[in-house]
Write a protein that holds these residues in place. Sequence first.
Motif, PDB file in Angstrom:
ATOM      1  N   LEU A   1       0.805  -1.230   0.000  1.00  0.00           N
ATOM      2  CA  LEU A   1       0.000   0.000   0.000  1.00  0.00           C
ATOM      3  C   LEU A   1       0.840   1.283   0.000  1.00  0.00           C
ATOM      4  N   PRO A   2       1.964   1.346   0.736  1.00  0.00           N
ATOM      5  CA  PRO A   2       2.761   2.588   0.642  1.00  0.00           C
ATOM      6  C   PRO A   2       3.202   2.901  -0.784  1.00  0.00           C
ATOM      7  N   GLY A   3       3.591   1.880  -1.542  1.00  0.00           N
ATOM      8  CA  GLY A   3       3.962   2.099  -2.942  1.00  0.00           C
ATOM      9  C   GLY A   3       2.774   2.475  -3.797  1.00  0.00           C
ATOM     10  N   VAL A   4       1.625   1.874  -3.511  1.00  0.00           N
ATOM     11  CA  VAL A   4       0.408   2.208  -4.264  1.00  0.00           C
ATOM     12  C   VAL A   4       0.035   3.676  -4.041  1.00  0.00           C
ATOM     13  N   ILE A   5       0.072   4.107  -2.783  1.00  0.00           N
ATOM     14  CA  ILE A   5      -0.286   5.502  -2.475  1.00  0.00           C
ATOM     15  C   ILE A   5       0.710   6.467  -3.101  1.00  0.00           C
ATOM     16  N   ALA A   6       1.999   6.155  -3.000  1.00  0.00           N
ATOM     17  CA  ALA A   6       3.015   7.042  -3.590  1.00  0.00           C
ATOM     18  C   ALA A   6       2.855   7.131  -5.103  1.00  0.00           C
ATOM     19  N   GLY A   7       2.620   5.991  -5.759  1.00  0.00           N
ATOM     20  CA  GLY A   7       2.430   5.988  -7.202  1.00  0.00           C
ATOM     21  C   GLY A   7       1.181   6.741  -7.619  1.00  0.00           C
ATOM     22  N   CYS A   8       0.087   6.569  -6.862  1.00  0.00           N
ATOM     23  CA  CYS A   8      -1.157   7.274  -7.187  1.00  0.00           C
ATOM     24  C   CYS A   8      -0.974   8.788  -7.033  1.00  0.00           C
ATOM     25  N   THR A   9      -0.259   9.210  -6.008  1.00  0.00           N
ATOM     26  CA  THR A   9      -0.042  10.644  -5.796  1.00  0.00           C
ATOM     27  C   THR A   9       0.742  11.259  -6.947  1.00  0.00           C
ATOM     28  N   LEU A  10       1.840  10.608  -7.325  1.00  0.00           N
ATOM     29  CA  LEU A  10       2.679  11.142  -8.406  1.00  0.00           C
ATOM     30  C   LEU A  10       1.921  11.129  -9.736  1.00  0.00           C
ATOM     31  N   THR A  11       1.251  10.026 -10.020  1.00  0.00           N
ATOM     32  CA  THR A  11       0.546   9.900 -11.301  1.00  0.00           C
ATOM     33  C   THR A  11      -0.591  10.903 -11.406  1.00  0.00           C
ATOM     34  N   TYR A  12      -1.357  11.053 -10.332  1.00  0.00           N
ATOM     35  CA  TYR A  12      -2.510  11.959 -10.366  1.00  0.00           C
ATOM     36  C   TYR A  12      -2.059  13.404 -10.582  1.00  0.00           C
ATOM     37  N   ALA A  13      -1.059  13.822  -9.799  1.00  0.00           N
ATOM     38  CA  ALA A  13      -0.596  15.204  -9.917  1.00  0.00           C
ATOM     39  C   ALA A  13      -0.018  15.489 -11.304  1.00  0.00           C
ATOM     40  N   ALA A  14       0.671  14.513 -11.885  1.00  0.00           N
ATOM     41  CA  ALA A  14       1.257  14.719 -13.218  1.00  0.00           C
ATOM     42  C   ALA A  14       0.196  14.675 -14.319  1.00  0.00           C
ATOM     43  N   ALA A  15      -0.824  13.833 -14.153  1.00  0.00           N
ATOM     44  CA  ALA A  15      -1.825  13.659 -15.213  1.00  0.00           C
ATOM     45  C   ALA A  15      -2.713  14.893 -15.373  1.00  0.00           C
ATOM     46  N   ILE A  16      -3.142  15.490 -14.262  1.00  0.00           N
ATOM     47  CA  ILE A  16      -4.080  16.611 -14.382  1.00  0.00           C
ATOM     48  C   ILE A  16      -3.378  17.904 -14.802  1.00  0.00           C
ATOM     49  N   THR A  17      -2.056  17.935 -14.751  1.00  0.00           N
ATOM     50  CA  THR A  17      -1.320  19.131 -15.172  1.00  0.00           C
ATOM     51  C   THR A  17      -0.575  18.926 -16.486  1.00  0.00           C
ATOM     52  N   ALA A  18      -0.830  17.814 -17.169  1.00  0.00           N
ATOM     53  CA  ALA A  18      -0.116  17.503 -18.419  1.00  0.00           C
ATOM     54  C   ALA A  18      -0.717  18.317 -19.564  1.00  0.00           C
ATOM     55  N   PHE A  19      -0.276  19.534 -19.694  1.00  0.00           N
ATOM     56  CA  PHE A  19      -0.858  20.478 -20.659  1.00  0.00           C
ATOM     57  C   PHE A  19      -0.697  19.987 -22.100  1.00  0.00           C
ATOM     58  N   ILE A  20       0.500  19.523 -22.457  1.00  0.00           N
ATOM     59  CA  ILE A  20       0.774  19.166 -23.854  1.00  0.00           C
ATOM     60  C   ILE A  20      -0.078  17.978 -24.299  1.00  0.00           C
ATOM     61  N   THR A  21      -0.061  16.913 -23.519  1.00  0.00           N
ATOM     62  CA  THR A  21      -0.810  15.713 -23.913  1.00  0.00           C
ATOM     63  C   THR A  21      -2.306  15.985 -23.940  1.00  0.00           C
ATOM     64  N   GLN A  22      -2.802  16.700 -22.930  1.00  0.00           N
ATOM     65  CA  GLN A  22      -4.231  17.020 -22.916  1.00  0.00           C
ATOM     66  C   GLN A  22      -4.623  17.850 -24.130  1.00  0.00           C
ATOM     67  N   SER A  23      -3.781  18.794 -24.501  1.00  0.00           N
ATOM     68  CA  SER A  23      -4.121  19.698 -25.605  1.00  0.00           C
ATOM     69  C   SER A  23      -4.053  18.999 -26.958  1.00  0.00           C
ATOM     70  N   LEU A  24      -2.998  18.202 -27.192  1.00  0.00           N
ATOM     71  CA  LEU A  24      -2.812  17.581 -28.499  1.00  0.00           C
ATOM     72  C   LEU A  24      -3.752  16.400 -28.707  1.00  0.00           C
ATOM     73  N   ILE A  25      -3.900  15.541 -27.717  1.00  0.00           N
ATOM     74  CA  ILE A  25      -4.776  14.375 -27.878  1.00  0.00           C
ATOM     75  C   ILE A  25      -6.241  14.778 -27.752  1.00  0.00           C
ATOM     76  N   GLY A  26      -6.544  15.697 -26.827  1.00  0.00           N
ATOM     77  CA  GLY A  26      -7.927  16.131 -26.654  1.00  0.00           C
ATOM     78  C   GLY A  26      -8.378  17.101 -27.732  1.00  0.00           C
ATOM     79  N   GLY A  27      -7.444  17.820 -28.327  1.00  0.00           N
ATOM     80  CA  GLY A  27      -7.813  18.763 -29.372  1.00  0.00           C
ATOM     81  C   GLY A  27      -8.634  19.917 -28.816  1.00  0.00           C
TER      82      GLY A  27
END
Length: 287
Positions: free
Chosen positions: A207-233
Amino acid sequence: MGAAPASRDVTSYGMGLAAPLALFFLVFFVAPLLQLFWLSLHNDTAGLHWGLGQYLQFLTDPFSLGVLGSTLLLGAEVTAVCLVLGFPIAWLYQRVGPRLQTIIILIVLLPLLTSVVVRTFAWIVILGRQGIINATLQSLGIIDTPLRLLYTQFGVVIALAQVQMPLMTLPLITALGRIDPNLDDASCSLGAGSWRTFFKIVLPLSLPGVIAGCTLTYAAAITAFITQSLIGGGQMLFMPMYLYQQASTLQNWPFASAISIIFLLAVLAVVSVFTTLGRMSRGYGGA
Protein backbone atom coordinates in the motif's frame (compact mmCIF):
# COMPACT_ATOMS: atom_id res chain seq x y z
CA MET A 1 48.21 14.15 22.15
CA GLY A 2 45.40 16.55 22.86
CA ALA A 3 41.82 15.56 23.46
CA ALA A 4 39.69 15.02 20.39
CA PRO A 5 37.40 17.96 19.60
CA ALA A 6 33.82 17.48 20.69
CA SER A 7 31.54 16.41 17.86
CA ARG A 8 29.31 19.18 16.54
CA ASP A 9 25.57 18.80 16.55
CA VAL A 10 24.58 17.88 13.00
CA THR A 11 21.42 19.97 13.25
CA SER A 12 23.56 23.12 13.52
CA TYR A 13 24.50 22.76 9.81
CA GLY A 14 20.91 22.57 8.59
CA MET A 15 19.94 26.22 8.07
CA GLY A 16 23.17 27.26 6.39
CA LEU A 17 23.20 24.39 3.91
CA ALA A 18 19.52 24.82 3.13
CA ALA A 19 19.79 28.56 2.54
CA PRO A 20 20.50 28.42 -1.26
CA LEU A 21 17.64 26.02 -1.83
CA ALA A 22 15.34 28.09 0.39
CA LEU A 23 16.27 31.25 -1.52
CA PHE A 24 15.66 29.52 -4.86
CA PHE A 25 12.31 28.27 -3.57
CA LEU A 26 11.28 31.73 -2.35
CA VAL A 27 12.27 33.51 -5.59
CA PHE A 28 10.93 31.05 -8.16
CA PHE A 29 7.93 29.52 -6.36
CA VAL A 30 6.66 31.53 -3.40
CA ALA A 31 7.07 34.97 -5.02
CA PRO A 32 5.23 34.05 -8.29
CA LEU A 33 2.54 32.34 -6.24
CA LEU A 34 2.03 35.46 -4.13
CA GLN A 35 1.89 37.55 -7.31
CA LEU A 36 -0.79 35.25 -8.72
CA PHE A 37 -2.81 35.59 -5.52
CA TRP A 38 -2.41 39.37 -5.63
CA LEU A 39 -3.62 39.50 -9.25
CA SER A 40 -6.58 37.26 -8.47
CA LEU A 41 -7.86 39.84 -5.96
CA HIS A 42 -8.62 42.35 -8.75
CA ASN A 43 -12.17 42.47 -10.06
CA ASP A 44 -11.16 44.00 -13.40
CA THR A 45 -8.34 43.50 -15.89
CA ALA A 46 -7.12 47.07 -15.34
CA GLY A 47 -6.42 46.34 -11.67
CA LEU A 48 -8.44 49.29 -10.36
CA HIS A 49 -10.95 47.47 -8.17
CA TRP A 50 -10.19 44.98 -5.43
CA GLY A 51 -12.39 42.11 -4.34
CA LEU A 52 -13.21 38.43 -4.65
CA GLY A 53 -15.15 38.81 -7.87
CA GLN A 54 -12.91 36.46 -9.88
CA TYR A 55 -13.36 33.67 -7.36
CA LEU A 56 -17.11 34.22 -7.23
CA GLN A 57 -17.25 34.21 -11.02
CA PHE A 58 -15.51 30.84 -11.18
CA LEU A 59 -17.38 29.20 -8.30
CA THR A 60 -20.81 30.33 -9.59
CA ASP A 61 -20.17 29.42 -13.24
CA PRO A 62 -21.35 25.87 -14.13
CA PHE A 63 -19.00 25.80 -17.14
CA SER A 64 -15.90 26.56 -15.05
CA LEU A 65 -16.91 24.06 -12.36
CA GLY A 66 -17.48 21.49 -15.09
CA VAL A 67 -13.96 22.02 -16.44
CA LEU A 68 -12.54 21.59 -12.94
CA GLY A 69 -14.60 18.45 -12.35
CA SER A 70 -13.64 16.90 -15.70
CA THR A 71 -9.96 17.59 -14.99
CA LEU A 72 -10.09 15.95 -11.56
CA LEU A 73 -12.01 13.01 -13.05
CA LEU A 74 -9.41 12.68 -15.81
CA GLY A 75 -6.67 12.37 -13.19
CA ALA A 76 -8.64 9.66 -11.37
CA GLU A 77 -9.16 7.68 -14.59
CA VAL A 78 -5.49 7.90 -15.60
CA THR A 79 -4.38 6.89 -12.09
CA ALA A 80 -6.71 3.87 -12.10
CA VAL A 81 -5.43 2.71 -15.51
CA CYS A 82 -1.79 3.13 -14.44
CA LEU A 83 -2.42 1.19 -11.22
CA VAL A 84 -4.17 -1.70 -12.98
CA LEU A 85 -1.45 -1.96 -15.65
CA GLY A 86 1.54 -1.02 -13.50
CA PHE A 87 0.95 -3.44 -10.63
CA PRO A 88 1.39 -6.62 -12.75
CA ILE A 89 4.56 -5.14 -14.27
CA ALA A 90 6.02 -4.41 -10.83
CA TRP A 91 4.94 -7.84 -9.54
CA LEU A 92 6.53 -9.56 -12.55
CA TYR A 93 9.75 -7.58 -12.01
CA GLN A 94 10.10 -9.09 -8.54
CA ARG A 95 9.47 -12.64 -9.78
CA VAL A 96 11.88 -12.91 -12.73
CA GLY A 97 15.64 -13.23 -12.95
CA PRO A 98 18.20 -10.41 -13.18
CA ARG A 99 18.34 -10.47 -16.99
CA LEU A 100 14.59 -10.04 -17.39
CA GLN A 101 14.59 -7.46 -14.61
CA THR A 102 17.03 -5.39 -16.65
CA ILE A 103 14.74 -5.61 -19.68
CA ILE A 104 11.65 -4.67 -17.66
CA ILE A 105 13.29 -1.71 -15.95
CA LEU A 106 14.59 -0.53 -19.33
CA ILE A 107 11.07 -0.68 -20.76
CA VAL A 108 9.72 1.21 -17.74
CA LEU A 109 12.40 3.90 -17.84
CA LEU A 110 12.54 4.29 -21.61
CA PRO A 111 9.54 6.68 -21.77
CA LEU A 112 11.31 9.00 -19.30
CA LEU A 113 14.21 9.28 -21.74
CA THR A 114 11.92 10.41 -24.56
CA SER A 115 10.33 13.83 -24.90
CA VAL A 116 6.69 14.10 -23.90
CA VAL A 117 5.99 15.94 -27.16
CA VAL A 118 7.43 13.08 -29.21
CA ARG A 119 5.43 10.48 -27.29
CA THR A 120 2.26 12.53 -27.64
CA PHE A 121 2.67 12.90 -31.41
CA ALA A 122 3.29 9.15 -31.58
CA TRP A 123 -0.09 8.59 -29.93
CA ILE A 124 -1.70 10.91 -32.50
CA VAL A 125 -0.41 8.56 -35.20
CA ILE A 126 -1.52 5.45 -33.28
CA LEU A 127 -5.03 6.73 -32.48
CA GLY A 128 -5.72 8.35 -35.86
CA ARG A 129 -8.34 7.11 -38.32
CA GLN A 130 -5.57 5.46 -40.35
CA GLY A 131 -3.50 4.59 -37.28
CA ILE A 132 -2.24 1.25 -36.05
CA ILE A 133 -5.33 0.40 -33.99
CA ASN A 134 -7.90 1.14 -36.68
CA ALA A 135 -5.78 -0.49 -39.40
CA THR A 136 -5.38 -3.67 -37.33
CA LEU A 137 -9.07 -3.91 -36.45
CA GLN A 138 -10.08 -3.36 -40.07
CA SER A 139 -7.58 -5.92 -41.37
CA LEU A 140 -9.00 -8.49 -38.93
CA GLY A 141 -12.54 -7.69 -40.08
CA ILE A 142 -13.65 -6.59 -36.59
CA ILE A 143 -14.77 -3.13 -37.76
CA ASP A 144 -15.84 -1.77 -41.14
CA THR A 145 -15.27 1.93 -40.52
CA PRO A 146 -12.46 3.51 -38.46
CA LEU A 147 -13.22 4.15 -34.82
CA ARG A 148 -13.01 7.69 -33.45
CA LEU A 149 -10.20 7.38 -30.93
CA LEU A 150 -8.43 10.72 -31.32
CA TYR A 151 -9.90 13.82 -29.64
CA THR A 152 -11.88 11.68 -27.20
CA GLN A 153 -11.72 11.09 -23.45
CA PHE A 154 -10.61 7.51 -24.12
CA GLY A 155 -7.68 8.67 -26.23
CA VAL A 156 -6.56 11.24 -23.64
CA VAL A 157 -6.71 8.68 -20.81
CA ILE A 158 -4.74 6.05 -22.76
CA ALA A 159 -2.06 8.50 -23.89
CA LEU A 160 -1.68 10.02 -20.43
CA ALA A 161 -1.53 6.56 -18.86
CA GLN A 162 1.38 5.59 -21.10
CA VAL A 163 3.16 8.89 -20.47
CA GLN A 164 2.78 8.72 -16.68
CA MET A 165 3.21 4.94 -16.28
CA PRO A 166 6.82 5.13 -14.90
CA LEU A 167 5.62 7.33 -12.03
CA MET A 168 3.32 4.50 -10.93
CA THR A 169 5.51 1.49 -11.68
CA LEU A 170 8.74 2.60 -9.97
CA PRO A 171 7.20 3.13 -6.47
CA LEU A 172 5.37 -0.21 -6.84
CA ILE A 173 8.62 -2.00 -7.70
CA THR A 174 10.22 -0.51 -4.59
CA ALA A 175 7.29 -1.43 -2.34
CA LEU A 176 7.01 -5.00 -3.64
CA GLY A 177 10.77 -5.45 -3.29
CA ARG A 178 10.50 -4.80 0.45
CA ILE A 179 8.06 -7.69 0.98
CA ASP A 180 9.72 -10.80 2.38
CA PRO A 181 9.18 -13.58 -0.24
CA ASN A 182 8.96 -16.11 2.59
CA LEU A 183 5.57 -14.65 3.47
CA ASP A 184 4.15 -15.99 0.19
CA ASP A 185 5.55 -19.43 0.89
CA ALA A 186 4.21 -19.34 4.46
CA SER A 187 0.76 -18.34 3.22
CA CYS A 188 0.71 -21.11 0.62
CA SER A 189 1.92 -23.70 3.14
CA LEU A 190 -1.01 -22.75 5.39
CA GLY A 191 -3.44 -23.53 2.59
CA ALA A 192 -4.14 -20.07 1.16
CA GLY A 193 -4.54 -19.81 -2.60
CA SER A 194 -2.77 -17.34 -4.86
CA TRP A 195 -5.58 -14.79 -4.85
CA ARG A 196 -6.07 -15.03 -1.07
CA THR A 197 -2.33 -14.55 -0.57
CA PHE A 198 -2.41 -11.55 -2.87
CA PHE A 199 -5.32 -9.78 -1.15
CA LYS A 200 -4.31 -10.68 2.43
CA ILE A 201 -0.53 -10.22 2.21
CA VAL A 202 0.87 -8.72 -0.98
CA LEU A 203 -1.65 -5.92 -1.51
CA PRO A 204 -1.72 -4.62 2.11
CA LEU A 205 2.09 -4.64 2.35
CA SER A 206 2.42 -2.80 -0.97
CA LEU A 207 0.00 0.00 0.00
CA PRO A 208 2.76 2.59 0.64
CA GLY A 209 3.96 2.10 -2.94
CA VAL A 210 0.41 2.21 -4.26
CA ILE A 211 -0.29 5.50 -2.47
CA ALA A 212 3.02 7.04 -3.59
CA GLY A 213 2.43 5.99 -7.20
CA CYS A 214 -1.16 7.27 -7.19
CA THR A 215 -0.04 10.64 -5.80
CA LEU A 216 2.68 11.14 -8.41
CA THR A 217 0.55 9.90 -11.30
CA TYR A 218 -2.51 11.96 -10.37
CA ALA A 219 -0.60 15.20 -9.92
CA ALA A 220 1.26 14.72 -13.22
CA ALA A 221 -1.82 13.66 -15.21
CA ILE A 222 -4.08 16.61 -14.38
CA THR A 223 -1.32 19.13 -15.17
CA ALA A 224 -0.12 17.50 -18.42
CA PHE A 225 -0.86 20.48 -20.66
CA ILE A 226 0.77 19.17 -23.85
CA THR A 227 -0.81 15.71 -23.91
CA GLN A 228 -4.23 17.02 -22.92
CA SER A 229 -4.12 19.70 -25.61
CA LEU A 230 -2.81 17.58 -28.50
CA ILE A 231 -4.78 14.37 -27.88
CA GLY A 232 -7.93 16.13 -26.65
CA GLY A 233 -7.81 18.76 -29.37
CA GLY A 234 -10.13 21.74 -29.28
CA GLN A 235 -13.13 19.59 -28.42
CA MET A 236 -12.04 18.83 -24.85
CA LEU A 237 -11.17 21.50 -22.31
CA PHE A 238 -9.26 20.87 -19.11
CA MET A 239 -7.94 23.25 -16.48
CA PRO A 240 -4.42 23.81 -17.92
CA MET A 241 -5.84 24.79 -21.33
CA TYR A 242 -8.65 26.83 -19.70
CA LEU A 243 -6.03 28.76 -17.75
CA TYR A 244 -3.90 29.25 -20.88
CA GLN A 245 -6.85 30.61 -22.85
CA GLN A 246 -7.75 33.15 -20.16
CA ALA A 247 -4.14 34.32 -19.71
CA SER A 248 -2.71 34.29 -23.23
CA THR A 249 -5.69 34.56 -25.56
CA LEU A 250 -8.13 36.75 -23.59
CA GLN A 251 -5.47 38.57 -21.52
CA ASN A 252 -7.74 38.21 -18.48
CA TRP A 253 -4.95 37.80 -15.96
CA PRO A 254 -7.05 38.31 -12.80
CA PHE A 255 -9.43 35.50 -13.76
CA ALA A 256 -6.53 33.29 -14.91
CA SER A 257 -4.85 33.89 -11.54
CA ALA A 258 -8.02 32.92 -9.70
CA ILE A 259 -8.23 29.75 -11.81
CA SER A 260 -4.62 28.95 -10.87
CA ILE A 261 -5.25 29.39 -7.15
CA ILE A 262 -8.46 27.33 -7.21
CA PHE A 263 -6.79 24.59 -9.27
CA LEU A 264 -3.82 24.55 -6.89
CA LEU A 265 -6.10 24.22 -3.86
CA ALA A 266 -8.05 21.41 -5.54
CA VAL A 267 -4.87 19.50 -6.34
CA LEU A 268 -3.54 20.04 -2.80
CA ALA A 269 -6.81 18.69 -1.40
CA VAL A 270 -6.53 15.51 -3.47
CA VAL A 271 -2.84 15.09 -2.64
CA SER A 272 -3.67 15.58 1.05
CA VAL A 273 -6.13 12.70 0.82
CA PHE A 274 -3.43 10.50 -0.74
CA THR A 275 -0.96 11.62 1.96
CA THR A 276 -3.42 10.74 4.71
CA LEU A 277 -4.01 7.33 3.15
CA GLY A 278 -0.23 6.88 2.88
CA ARG A 279 0.23 7.55 6.60
CA MET A 280 -2.54 5.10 7.43
CA SER A 281 -0.94 2.47 5.18
CA ARG A 282 2.41 2.63 7.00
CA GLY A 283 0.94 0.34 9.60
CA TYR A 284 0.71 -2.30 6.87
CA GLY A 285 3.89 -1.74 4.95
CA GLY A 286 6.19 -0.44 7.61
CA ALA A 287 7.49 2.21 5.19
